[in-house]
Design a protein around this motif. Structure first.
Motif, PDB file in Angstrom:
ATOM      1  N   GLY A   1       0.079  -1.062   0.735  1.00  0.00           N
ATOM      2  CA  GLY A   1       0.112   0.019  -0.285  1.00  0.00           C
ATOM      3  C   GLY A   1       0.864   1.517   0.039  1.00  0.00           C
TER       4      GLY A   1
ATOM      5  N   VAL B   1       2.675   4.283  -1.781  1.00  0.00           N
ATOM      6  CA  VAL B   1       2.528   5.064  -3.035  1.00  0.00           C
ATOM      7  C   VAL B   1       4.672   5.803  -3.189  1.00  0.00           C
ATOM      8  CG1 VAL B   1       2.192   7.462  -4.328  1.00  0.00           C
ATOM      9  CG2 VAL B   1       0.620   5.539  -3.196  1.00  0.00           C
TER      10      VAL B   1
ATOM     11  N   ASN C   1       4.331   9.791  -7.221  1.00  0.00           N
ATOM     12  CA  ASN C   1       3.225   8.993  -6.484  1.00  0.00           C
ATOM     13  C   ASN C   1       3.155   8.076  -7.635  1.00  0.00           C
ATOM     14  OD1 ASN C   1       2.440  11.380  -5.042  1.00  0.00           O
ATOM     15  ND2 ASN C   1       1.807  11.989  -6.914  1.00  0.00           N
TER      16      ASN C   1
ATOM     17  N   TYR D   1       2.684   4.106  -7.695  1.00  0.00           N
ATOM     18  CA  TYR D   1       1.788   3.049  -6.716  1.00  0.00           C
ATOM     19  C   TYR D   1       2.849   1.776  -6.743  1.00  0.00           C
ATOM     20  CZ  TYR D   1      -1.843  -0.248  -4.980  1.00  0.00           C
ATOM     21  OH  TYR D   1      -1.788  -0.957  -3.231  1.00  0.00           O
TER      22      TYR D   1
ATOM     23  N   SER E   1       2.123   5.576   2.804  1.00  0.00           N
ATOM     24  CA  SER E   1       0.639   4.585   2.982  1.00  0.00           C
ATOM     25  C   SER E   1      -0.324   4.666   3.776  1.00  0.00           C
ATOM     26  CB  SER E   1       1.992   3.658   3.854  1.00  0.00           C
ATOM     27  OG  SER E   1       1.315   3.724   5.112  1.00  0.00           O
ATOM     28  N   ASP E   2      -0.668   3.770   2.637  1.00  0.00           N
ATOM     29  CA  ASP E   2      -2.210   4.342   3.034  1.00  0.00           C
ATOM     30  C   ASP E   2      -2.781   4.281   4.989  1.00  0.00           C
ATOM     31  OD1 ASP E   2      -2.754   1.003   3.193  1.00  0.00           O
ATOM     32  OD2 ASP E   2      -4.072   1.281   1.783  1.00  0.00           O
ATOM     33  N   ARG E   3      -1.846   3.243   5.264  1.00  0.00           N
ATOM     34  CA  ARG E   3      -1.733   3.204   6.633  1.00  0.00           C
ATOM     35  C   ARG E   3      -1.726   5.233   7.389  1.00  0.00           C
ATOM     36  NH1 ARG E   3      -0.013  -3.145   7.931  1.00  0.00           N
ATOM     37  NH2 ARG E   3      -1.566  -3.287   6.559  1.00  0.00           N
TER      38      ARG E   3
END
Length: 861
Positions: A788, A790, A809, A811, A843-845
């Protein structure tokens, strides 16, 4: 009812039903003299010849006149039928008929044409036909038949049927018969049967005679002399002659060899065999003096000097009769040659050879060649029978029926002798032209050096402005000797006891013995031919075990030029029939080839198993990887050993010529077709026999090294075998030093997978983007603990100026890399020096990672 038209006989002033009739149609006047019974919708007189004009289907029409003659009568007729006769298209010359020929129930007639294409005499009794004299089968098997017929019925009802072809003056005897069943008649003439209107205006009749037999006052002549054996000459006469015996040897004298010591006659008197002591059958010109032999009418030959060219020619041997030119894809728009297929043969020996018993074949059909001689160095053109006239201006021609139709894309052509033994073979492909333009049609393939007939590299497209040189010296002719030794191009275990091997060129079969082949300490038990001349099969005593690596060595095997194979071990394993994802990968792709070349796709077996390419399919695909064109790589078993490469192309010869670093013959596989790969962008896919995706990659022209100006002929090479093929940064232009592509060999840009010691790592620490195949790019390797992320990477110089936004950016996967080829954002090459890579990852976290790394760019001279 058709109106009956009466037209006159120009040569006759007085007639009756039993009178002599002569007609030549020269005056074109249909109103004087003898009354012929015919219809103006069926016949017309043109240039002094009677021609059919009936233009209806299933027509049955006639031309006849009264005549009561049967015995002591002779009939003669000239005719020309401009079509191949059949059971539905023929003509009948009615000698004697009880009514009009088309309706006759009793009489005698000669049928010109039937299913056997012959000329035969029949009796018609109560509507039932009985053959009295059977003709020569195939006599009328041409599209243009010109004959003169002569039929004689003696006072004792002895019938004789004769014919002469074309402009020949001598008649050939068909046969004789005695029959007096029908003794009266009312009419004579002819009828025509035609199936369709396409036969309109194709029947011509002239010079009809019906009257007393014309006395034979002409002496016999020798028409032909042929060697049967080295000391025996067969003479053929213009007509039957009286029996010749030993005492008649004084009538003949062969220049240089004296008089014959033996004479034998044929039963029909048309020929005699003379034997001469000391005659050797040397092919040369001969002169035979003859006089005194007489025909059946007692007319003696007044004296004749008959000159002929004869002897006993050599039997063709391998290499003495070869194919030297092939036109498989004629094009009426290209060049000036006839738009027809042809194959040129040449006698490469210093002796005369005969083609008698030789067969010419392709992969699907075979045809026997007639007894034709070729002198030393002489050429002959083979073509379809009905097209032979088109090639007569170019030299000696043989029209063949049936003609083995040649495939445009490639075919296997073979010459065999009368015993079925190999004389010459050619497996041609479009790659042999060396030009995609010429391979598209209208140009012949020509042999370069006729002394090197077995070398597949001894051919290329004709350079003649005509498009080819049938019957003449090849435009590409030159010295091209074969000094290369044959090698094993392919080995495949068909079962645990049987190996199929293929040589790089045609071997000399006389050097192929079981003792020449070794696998370890085992010698082959037997050797026998495979599907093609360069393929053989070997049986062994001990079975090969699955998973074991073996090697076969061949010794003392030679090609037909005498070059002996050097002993070299060739590895093999029993192959796996099931191919799974990841075992074989796409390793190199050329999608924008040089002019005259073709695309290629290279595969690499990264597994520990031997794979069978018969179970692998190659495809192109849409942008979302939906397979489009799917082709089988090999219809037959083909090994790909662990750690080995194979390059697939339709033009293997071009790869060998254009790229100095290329693999062995076993690493280059010629395919009949390859999926179409666009020059700008596209996708390549590998599938197994079940349709499962084995590997895939997308390509774009922009993936090439940014400073390459001309990308034509430059391949994209995979850098890491362990990184998925659909990762764009895993592909790099092949090195210039390697010739811009490495088909069948390890990639010039191949890199070993680095063991990551940190989350981010530079590999290598310094690089030189000079396209020499050594550290041409730098890779930023990464590995995250969680998915997850970028990724953004920016490159600065030592003054803090941004020179390249490497990615923004992106992925990212859990593990991978991005590469820098040394180019700035503006497309120019950065100068030598140190550079800073600023790495940012989110990260998406909510995790944020920042890292600064350094790399050195070197520019070598």
């Amino acid at each position: 009812m058709k109106k009956l038209l009466l037209f006159a006989c120009s040569c006759l002033c007085l007639w009756s039903a039993s009178a002599q009739i002569m007609e030549d149609f020269n005056d074109g006047d249909w109103s004087n003299g003898v009354s012929w019974i015919a219809s103006s919708t069926d016949w017309a007189i043109e240039n002094g010849t009677l021609r059919s004009v009936n233009a209806t289907d299933q027509a049955d029409f006639q031309c006849y006149l009264p005549s009561s003659r049967v015995k002591n009568t002779q009939w003669m007729l000239w005719l020309n039928l401009k079509f191949n006769t059949s059971s539905a298209n023929y003509s009948d010359l009615f000698l004697a008929a009880d009514t009009a020929p088309a309706q006759a129930m009793n009489g005698y007639y000669v049928r010109i044409g039937n299913t056997k294409d012959e000329v035969s005499l029949y009796r018609l009794q109560n509507g039932v036909s009985t053959e009295l004299i059977s003709g020569v089968d195939g006599l009328l098997n041409t599209s243009d038949n010109t004959l003169r017929l002569r039929v004689t019925c003696s006072e004792f009802y002895e019938w004789k049927l004769e014919y002469a072809e074309g402009t020949a003056t001598a008649y050939n005897m068909v046969g004789m018969a005695t029959d007096s069943t029908i003794r009266t008649a009312r009419f004579t003439g002819w009828r025509v049967k035609q199936s369709t209107a396409s036969f309109h205006k194709k029947h011509y009749f002239d010079d009809f005679y019906c009257g007393n037999p014309i006395l034979d006052l002409s002496p016999p002549q020798i028409l032909r002399a042929t060697f049967l054996q080295s000391d025996a000459v067969k003479l053929e006469f213009s007509e039957p002659v009286q029996t010749l015996s030993e005492q008649d040897t004084v009538l003949f004298l062969l220049n240089g060899y004296g008089r014959p010591n033996f004479i034998s006659m044929s039963a029909d008197g048309w020929s005699a065999i003379l034997r001469f002591q000391g005659l050797s059958g040397v092919v040369q010109s001969y002169s035979l003096q003859a006089s005194g032999f007489a025909d059946l009418a007692g007319n003696p030959n007044p004296g004749q000097v008959f000159r002929f060219f004869g002897g006993i020619p050599e039997v063709p041997k391998p290499g003495t009769l070869v194919m030297t030119e092939v036109m498989s894809d004629p094009d009426p728009v290209v060049g000036t040659l006839p738009a027809a297929e042809y194959v040129e043969l040449q006698n490469t020996s210093a002796s005369y050879i005969s083609l008698r018993g030789v067969t010419f074949s392709d992969a699907g059909s075979s045809v026997a060649l007639p007894d034709t001689w070729l002198g030393p160095g002489e050429r002959i053109i083979l073509c379809e029978a009905n097209l032979a006239g088109l090639f007569q201006p170019f030299g000696k021609v043989l029209g063949l029926s049936p003609w083995p139709s040649l495939n445009n894309s490639g075919d296997d052509l073979m010459l065999r002798d009368a015993a079925g033994c190999w004389l010459h073979e050619l497996h041609y492909t479009t790659s042999m032209y060396g030009s995609t333009i010429k391979a598209a049609g209208g140009w012949s393939l020509e042999m370069i050096d006729s002394k090197n007939p077995c070398d597949p590299g001894n051919w290329k497209a004709s350079t003649s402005v005509q498009g080819g040189t049938p019957g003449a010296k090849n435009a590409v002719q030159g010295n091209n000797p074969d000094f290369r030794s044959p090698v094993l191009a392919e080995v495949y275990p068909e079962d645990p006891f049987l190996l199929r091997i293929r040589f790089s060129e045609l071997p000399d079969s006389g050097t192929l013995k079981p003792s020449c082949f070794f696998v370890g300490s085992d010698t082959a038990l037997s050797v026998y031919p495979g599907a093609t001349r360069d393929e053989y099969k070997l049986n062994f005593l001990h079975p090969f075990q699955k998973g074991n690596m073996y090697s076969i060595t061949a010794r003392a095997v030679a090609d037909c030029a005498g070059n002996v194979m050097q002993p070299k071990a060739h590895p093999f394993m029993l192959p796996e029939q099931q191919v799974d994802s990841g075992s074989v990968i796409i390793n190199e792709v050329l999608f924008d080839p040089y002019v005259g070349g073709e695309d290629f796709v290279e595969l690499y077996n990264k597994s520990s198993l031997c794979l069978d390419l018969r179970a692998v399919r190659l495809a192109n695909a849409s942008s979302d990887f939906i397979p489009d064109q799917v082709v089988s790589i090999s219809e037959r078993g083909r090994m790909l050993l662990p750690g080995h490469f194979v390059a697939l192309s339709t033009n293997i010869e071009f790869l060998k010529q254009r790229y100095p670093r290329n693999g062995s013959d076993s690493a280059l596989l010629a395919m009949n077709e390859l999926p179409a790969y666009n020059n700008e962008e596209g996708a390549v896919m590998l599938l197994n026999a079940s349709g499962q995706v084995l590997d895939r990659m997308k390509y774009r022209e922009e993936q090439h090294f940014s400073l390459i100006n001309d990308r034509e002929g430059v391949s994209l090479e995979r850098m890491l075998a362990t990184t998925p093929g659909d990762v764009a940064d895993n592909w790099q232009s092949a090195a210039q030093e390697a010739g811009w592509a490495t088909p069948g060999l390890p990639n010039s840009q191949a890199a070993a997978a680095a063991a990551l010691e940190a989350m981010f790592q530079i590999e290598p620490e310094y690089f030189s983007p000079d396209m020499d195949g050594v550290d041409d790019v730098v890779r930023l390797m990464y590995r995250f603990n969680n998915p997850g992320f970028v990724l953004s990477v920016t490159i600065y110089d030592t003054e803090g100026k941004i020179i390249r936004h490497l990615c923004r950016n992106l992925y990212a996967g859990v593990e991978g890399f991005v590469k820098w080829d040394g180019a700035r954002d503006n497309g120019t090459l950065a100068t030598a020096g140190n550079y800073i890579l600023q790495v940012e990852a989110f990260s998406d976290r909510g995790q944020r990672i920042s890292k600064t790394l350094f790399v050195a760019l070197l520019l070598r001279n």
